[in-house]
Design a protein around this motif. Structure first.
Motif, short mmCIF file in Angstrom:
data_model
loop_
_atom_site.label_atom_id
_atom_site.label_comp_id
_atom_site.label_asym_id
_atom_site.label_seq_id
_atom_site.Cartn_x
_atom_site.Cartn_y
_atom_site.Cartn_z
N GLU A 874 0.83 -1.21 0.00
CA GLU A 874 0.00 0.00 0.00
C GLU A 874 0.86 1.26 0.00
O GLU A 874 0.59 2.21 -0.71
CB GLU A 874 -0.92 -0.01 1.22
CG GLU A 874 -1.97 -1.10 1.22
CD GLU A 874 -3.02 -0.89 0.13
OE1 GLU A 874 -3.35 0.27 -0.16
OE2 GLU A 874 -3.49 -1.89 -0.44
N SER A 875 1.91 1.24 0.82
CA SER A 875 2.73 2.44 0.96
C SER A 875 3.62 2.69 -0.25
O SER A 875 4.00 3.83 -0.52
CB SER A 875 3.61 2.33 2.22
OG SER A 875 4.59 1.31 2.07
N ALA A 962 -4.22 5.23 13.97
CA ALA A 962 -4.95 6.22 14.77
C ALA A 962 -5.80 7.14 13.89
O ALA A 962 -6.96 7.42 14.20
CB ALA A 962 -3.96 7.03 15.60
N ALA A 963 -5.22 7.61 12.79
CA ALA A 963 -5.96 8.49 11.89
C ALA A 963 -7.16 7.78 11.29
O ALA A 963 -8.27 8.34 11.22
CB ALA A 963 -5.03 8.99 10.79
N ARG A 964 -6.96 6.56 10.88
CA ARG A 964 -8.08 5.79 10.33
C ARG A 964 -9.16 5.56 11.38
O ARG A 964 -10.36 5.58 11.08
CB ARG A 964 -7.59 4.45 9.81
CG ARG A 964 -6.83 4.56 8.50
CD ARG A 964 -6.52 3.20 7.94
NE ARG A 964 -6.10 3.29 6.54
CZ ARG A 964 -6.01 2.27 5.72
NH1 ARG A 964 -6.31 1.07 6.16
NH2 ARG A 964 -5.62 2.43 4.48
N ALA A 994 4.93 11.91 5.63
CA ALA A 994 3.58 12.50 5.59
C ALA A 994 2.80 12.08 4.36
O ALA A 994 1.59 11.82 4.44
CB ALA A 994 3.69 14.03 5.66
N ALA A 995 3.46 11.98 3.23
CA ALA A 995 2.75 11.59 2.00
C ALA A 995 2.20 10.17 2.11
O ALA A 995 1.07 9.89 1.66
CB ALA A 995 3.69 11.71 0.81
N MET A 1000 -2.48 6.64 2.75
CA MET A 1000 -3.02 5.42 3.33
C MET A 1000 -4.14 5.68 4.33
O MET A 1000 -4.62 4.75 4.99
CB MET A 1000 -1.89 4.61 4.01
CG MET A 1000 -0.85 4.10 3.02
SD MET A 1000 0.46 3.15 3.79
CE MET A 1000 -0.43 1.71 4.34
N THR A 1001 -4.56 6.93 4.47
CA THR A 1001 -5.66 7.28 5.36
C THR A 1001 -6.82 7.78 4.52
O THR A 1001 -6.87 8.95 4.11
CB THR A 1001 -5.23 8.37 6.37
OG1 THR A 1001 -4.05 7.94 7.05
CG2 THR A 1001 -6.34 8.62 7.39
N LYS A 1002 -7.72 6.88 4.23
CA LYS A 1002 -8.85 7.21 3.37
C LYS A 1002 -9.72 8.27 4.02
O LYS A 1002 -10.05 8.19 5.20
CB LYS A 1002 -9.69 5.95 3.11
CG LYS A 1002 -10.79 6.15 2.11
CD LYS A 1002 -11.53 4.84 1.85
CE LYS A 1002 -12.65 5.05 0.83
NZ LYS A 1002 -13.39 3.79 0.57
#
Length: 1110
Positions: A874-875, A962-964, A994-995, A1000-1002
């Protein structure tokens, strides 16, 4: 416009703490053993009356088996019952709290209607039937595109024939024709019985053995995996006899011995072919040029050689001793063929060789009196086998028992036979048990046999081979043994000698082959004196020369060998290896075949005559007649020679020199003594060497309910049915075609319908092997659910799609660079995945070395599914597709290394899919390795180990998680996310990543990294990643907090009213004394539920106020 909130359950738990590395649940296809310390006896729910654990769930499954649960329940039943009501209350409270949270979520969503269920997806198009066009033995043509979906039938086709024709299964030797300098790995198959097709227990055995063989082969060793089958004397004879009677109404006696043996040989040819086909389908990389059958002429000659040598040395001898006798089969049985059935007390049973309409009493102890000769006294004895009193030859009492000292040396009178029965003192008797007097029947009881030998008593056999009372048991001659039991009891009552019957918890021996009750019988048999050989085998383990794994099996070894008994090796059968012993009849002398005086052993009749003339030098040759023993040898005797006879013993062959002793013997723990110990004893005696260096005892495979595999239960599964799939109708058809009777077929069909209502889906070999291995770490039994195999079939599809996607990203023109060393241009993600790969390499090699396949499969699963697919693939997508050519090339090289090494790591466990995918990878210049199975296995590399990069990127993953998590809790599109680092180094790391975090955070529209000195914008909710790192989501301006708080207040007041009303009930007069405890527990649970609901709603309110006032 203000937006509502989705359920924010995570807000109720410690400021949204979530420090676990993120996982995409949609990719977590299996309840795999991430908790790697879980027991191998994991019991999965069945497909029938309980819903299966969600195959997409990551939750660990229960680590206790049904058998263990049952034992615990039995042991602690009262304690558990006492706790039941308390648990009920807790459960109700927990449910109430859950409902409160859901209610809060419903409030904050503004009472929005539930989402309508999505329409079911249209059924996938029926997959086109695969047609294999590859010429058998040729390499498969993979020039076309990778198929869009994994098809196990297509993937597994052709590879085995290619491997075999290419000679990859044969041991690769050095230039001098000797094993390579890397060493050897030799493993013999525990030869499966030709009684029928293999089942999943065999699939486990061969998955373990082949995984180890392939692993050692890839490490460069000269490997030899020897295939073969066992004739399985008694078991095969029984199934063929059943088939003869079912299909042709014939017995073996109708055919005669020679014709019957031909019938069994036809059966053997059919099922040996079936078995070898199964072994190939499961991927066993065996050298088929060395296949052996225990009745092959060279193998029979070797068995004869062993018998003659041991008999000449006096280790094998002939004697009239007690054996386990099956009166239905009319043969002696080994202890392994006798099951011990526990009876709690009085039990009525049918007996197979008796009238099927009658039931007989067991589980009782009957007392009766013997009158004392010349006296009015009597002596009372008790027995669980009343019919054996017909063969009593003594009554024993303890020497110091004052009640009977005056009877020492006197006689009792047998009530039916007018025999004098001596009363003897013997310390064997427990004076505190019963009357302190014990009837002694030396010819029909193992303990009495010892007492009889010690006191020189008469041995009276009262039964015929068929289990009828013989003339020695008059006046009951001709009766079946348990009919005689009834008749003796009636006569004792008539004669006034009956003294009572009591329930008696006991164990009865049952023939595993016929279900008949085994009778201890005095029979002349061939025996092996095991005393000295057992002591030697015991010392072999104590000295460390032989290692037994796991440790509990080693303890079992000590228990058996320290109490080793002589071994009966003759069987009264027609199928097997004839005992190479000849009886010497001398004209004019009476024959006595019970002892060994007139018996000689020989390799053939000519040698037998020479030995006879030497033994009886005064007898003329013309007066000697030789007759070979009609009996056959116990199958375990020929099998005990397997490790060295397959190498050509007694000839001095190259195989014996190069590959003996074997490296490993892998087998089931249930035959540690019956087979393994005897191989060690005879191997050391006949070759001077321990036949193998290690023994690994795997667990027993049971069904999902913890039941032993049994054809009559319908839970014996052919591995090919798991590989290819089978309908319920065809499972039923198999039962109808077998040897089960109508009642057993009916029961088995019902069990199959319950466990496999939709049949068994096609899973493929790789999924089956990986599943079986994932259970295996030694120790407890395996409760196998087929649905777990289906789950790993889905994982195979994940492997397929991930590799297919990676190949697309690499591109058709990609060529890997020459080496695998670091270039210095690797990104943090590149260094992280290489470090994770190296961890997997190290863990896999370590655990395979330890035979801990559970941990090995867990490490491989973790790397492929989570590290490579979920994170790195993914990354790396934006990097490979990005404009930075150097970064893209580095990412491609790293991805290629992961695919190449990852497939090699998996290959020993999943041979077919890994070969198919690896063959599609581009090769480094100069690499012409024809197959993954002879490629080099990955080894630990210090240059890939990077703890710093791994720790840094793990933090990146936690930030993504955490963001997800925050975005899952809120319906905010193009959300604004902040990552706050509280030190400069961490801030720099987050800035560089950061990118990746954003991509990866929809749902993330903007992601900003802020440092220690930067203030967090107001109106954000937080998820704490670590002490130094937090993730914030801007929510203020998207939620009408005042309106939501008002709704919460209504709910809180309603819950308070409910709690107050329930408390009022509990304060009513007489509540404590009149209300049932169960009702009180339920009321207490309701109160706790209201309290939990209030607490949950108040926490939601506090969080809303904080966000509103921020």
């Amino acid at each position: 416009m203000k937006r509502s909130l989705r359920p924010i359950l995570r807000l109720l738990n410690n400021n949204n703490n979530n420090n676990s590395t993120y996982r995409r649940s949609s990719l977590a296809l299996l309840p795999h053993t991430l908790n790697v310390t879980a027991s191998p006896s994991v019991a999965l729910t069945s497909t029938s009356n309980r819903k299966m654990s969600d195959p997409t769930s990551e939750s660990p499954v229960s680590a206790s088996s049904p058998a263990e649960d049952a034992a615990t329940k039995s042991k602690n039943q009262e304690k558990n019952e006492a706790k039941r009501l308390a648990k009920l209350a807790k459960f109700a409270a927990k449910n109430a709290a859950k409902e409160a949270k859901e209610a809060a979520a419903a409030l904050v969503s503004g009472g929005a209607k539930k989402k309508e269920k999505k329409a079911p997806k249209a059924e996938a198009a029926v997959q086109e039937k695969f047609v294999d066009t590859t010429v058998p033995g040729e390499k498969k043509d993979l020039s076309g595109e990778v198929a869009a979906a994994y098809n196990p039938e297509a993937v597994e086709a052709s590879w085995y024939a290619y491997w075999e024709k290419s000679g990859f299964f044969k041991p690769q030797l050095g230039p001098d024709g000797k094993p390579k300098s890397e060493g050897t790995f030799t493993i013999p198959i525990p030869p499966p019985n030709v009684t029928g097709a293999l089942h999943l227990g065999h699939a486990l055995t061969n998955s373990i053995q082949d995984a180890l063989t392939r692993w050692h082969r890839m490490h460069g060793k000269s490997t030899l995996f020897v295939p073969g089958c066992d004739h399985a004397g008694i078991a095969t004879q029984i199934v063929v006899e059943k088939r003869l009677m079912k299909e042709r109404g014939l017995t073996r006696h109708d055919l005669g011995r020679d014709n019957f043996v031909k019938e069994v040989m036809h059966w053997k040819d059919q099922y040996a072919s079936t078995i070898y086909g199964q072994l190939k389908r499961v991927g066993s990389s065996m050298d088929w040029s060395r296949v052996r059958f225990t009745l092959d002429p060279p193998m029979v000659a070797a068995v004869n050689e062993a018998f003659v040598r041991l008999h000449d040395e006096g280790i094998i001898y002939r004697e009239n001793r007690l054996v386990n006798w099956d009166t239905k089969l009319k043969t002696a049985l080994s202890n392994l063929e006798v099951e011990q059935k526990e009876l709690p007390g009085r039990t009525m049973l049918r007996v197979p060789d008796h009238d099927p309409k009658k039931m007989y009493e067991f589980g009782v102890i009957i007392s009766f009196a013997y009158p004392i000769e010349g006296s009015s006294e009597e002596i009372v004895v008790a027995t669980t086998r009343l019919e054996t009193m017909l063969g009593d030859t003594a009554i024993a009492v303890h020497p110091t028992d004052a009640r009977y000292t005056h009877l020492h040396g006197k006689f009792a009178l047998h009530p039916f036979q007018n025999r004098r029965v001596p009363i003897i003192p013997d310390a064997y008797v427990d004076p505190e048990f019963g009357t302190g007097a014990v009837k002694i029947t030396p010819a029909h009881d193992p303990n009495d046999y010892i007492v009889g030998k010690r006191n020189n008593l008469a041995f009276i056999n009262i039964f015929t081979d068929e289990g009828q009372v013989n003339e020695a048991g008059a006046p009951f001659a001709g009766l079946q043994r348990f009919d005689a039991r009834v008749a003796v009891l009636e006569e004792l009552k008539k004669n006034g000698l009956y003294r009572g019957t009591e329930d008696n918890k006991m164990v009865i021996p049952i023939s595993e082959r016929t279900g008949n009750i085994v009778e201890p019988m005095l029979k002349p048999q061939w025996w092996v004196n095991c005393k000295d050989m057992a002591a030697d085998a015991l010392q072999t383990v104590k000295s460390g020369e032989l290692e037994i794994i796991p440790q509990q099996s080693e303890r079992e070894w000590y228990r058996w060998m320290e109490n080793s008994q002589d071994w009966c090796i003759s069987r009264q059968l027609w199928w097997g290896i004839r005992v190479p012993a000849y009886f010497v009849s001398i004209k004019g002398l009476e024959d006595d075949r019970t002892n060994g005086v007139h018996w000689i052993s020989a390799r053939d009749e000519a040698e037998a005559m020479e030995k006879a003339l030497a033994k009886f030098p005064d007898v003329d040759r013309a007066n000697i007649t030789l007759s070979q023993d009609e009996d056959v040898l116990d199958t375990w005797f020929s099998s005990a020679l397997w490790p060295f006879t397959i190498m050509g013993w007694p000839q001095k062959t190259e195989d014996l020199e190069n590959f003996y002793p074997n490296s490993l013997l892998e087998t089931g723990k249930d035959i540690l003594f019956f087979w393994v110990a005897r191989m060690v004893m005879l191997g050391r005696k006949l070759t001077g060497k321990t036949p193998f260096k290690k023994v690994f005892c795997h667990s027993m495979v049971r069904d999902a309910h913890g039941n032993k595999m049994s054809k009559s239960k319908g839970n014996v599964i052919d591995p090919l049915d798991v590989i290819s799939g089978i309908s319920l109708a065809n499972l039923h058809k198999r039962l109808e075609e077998g040897n089960l009777d109508a009642r057993e077929v009916k029961e088995a069909k019902a069990n199959q319908s319950n466990d496999f209502p939709n049949g068994i889906p096609e899973c493929g070999t790789d999924a089956m092997r990986f599943t079986l291995l994932s259970y295996t770490s030694g120790g407890s039994d395996i409760n196998l659910d087929i649905l777990r195999v289906e789950g790993y079939r889905k994982w195979c599809n994940k492997l397929w799609n991930a590799t297919r996607f990676a190949l697309m990203k690499l591109g058709g023109d990609y060529r890997p660079r020459a080496g695998t060393e670091l270039t210095g241009r690797e990104s943090l993600a590149d260094k992280w995945i290489l470090s994770r790969l190296n961890h997997c390499v190290r863990k896999t090699n370590e655990t395979l070395e330890q035979y801990n396949f559970m941990q090995a499969t867990s490490a491989l699963y973790q790397f492929w599914l989570y590290d490579l697919c979920d994170v790195y693939l993914e990354s790396t997508k934006p990097v490979i597709d990005g404009e930075d050519a150097a970064a893209s090339e580095s990412a491609k090289d790293t991805l290629y290394i992961c695919l190449d090494q990852g497939l090699k790591l998996l290959h020993p466990l999943m041979p077919f899919i890994t070969e198919e995918l690896w063959q599609r990878l581009p090769r480094r210049e100069g690499d012409s390795t024809p197959s993954i199975m002879i490629a080099s296995y990955p080894v630990d590399r210090a240059d890939w180990e990077d703890a710093k990069s791994q720790a840094d990127f793990d933090l990146v993953n936690k930030v993504i998680s955490a963001a997800r998590g925050l975005l899952t809790s809120y319906t905010i599109k193009n959300a604004t996310v902040f990552v706050k680092a509280n030190n400069a180094e961490l801030e720099k790391t987050m800035q560089t990543q950061a990118a990746i975090i954003k991509s990866m955070t929809k749902g993330c529209g903007t992601l900003t990294v802020i440092g220690p000195a930067d203030a967090v914008p107001v109106g954000c909710t937080i998820d704490n990643v670590s002490e130094e790192l937090n993730v914030y989501l801007l929510v203020k301006g998207f939620v009408d907090f005042d309106a939501e708080l008002a709704k919460l207040e209504v709910k809180i007041n309603k819950a308070r009213d409910g709690a107050a009303a329930m408390r009022k009930k509990t304060l009513a007069e007489g509540y404590e004394t009149r209300v049932a405890q169960e009702v009180k527990d339920i009321n207490d649970a309701k109160i706790k539920g209201f309290e939990a609901e209030i607490e949950a709603l108040e926490k939601v309110g506090e969080e809303f106020k904080r966000l509103r006032d921020a």
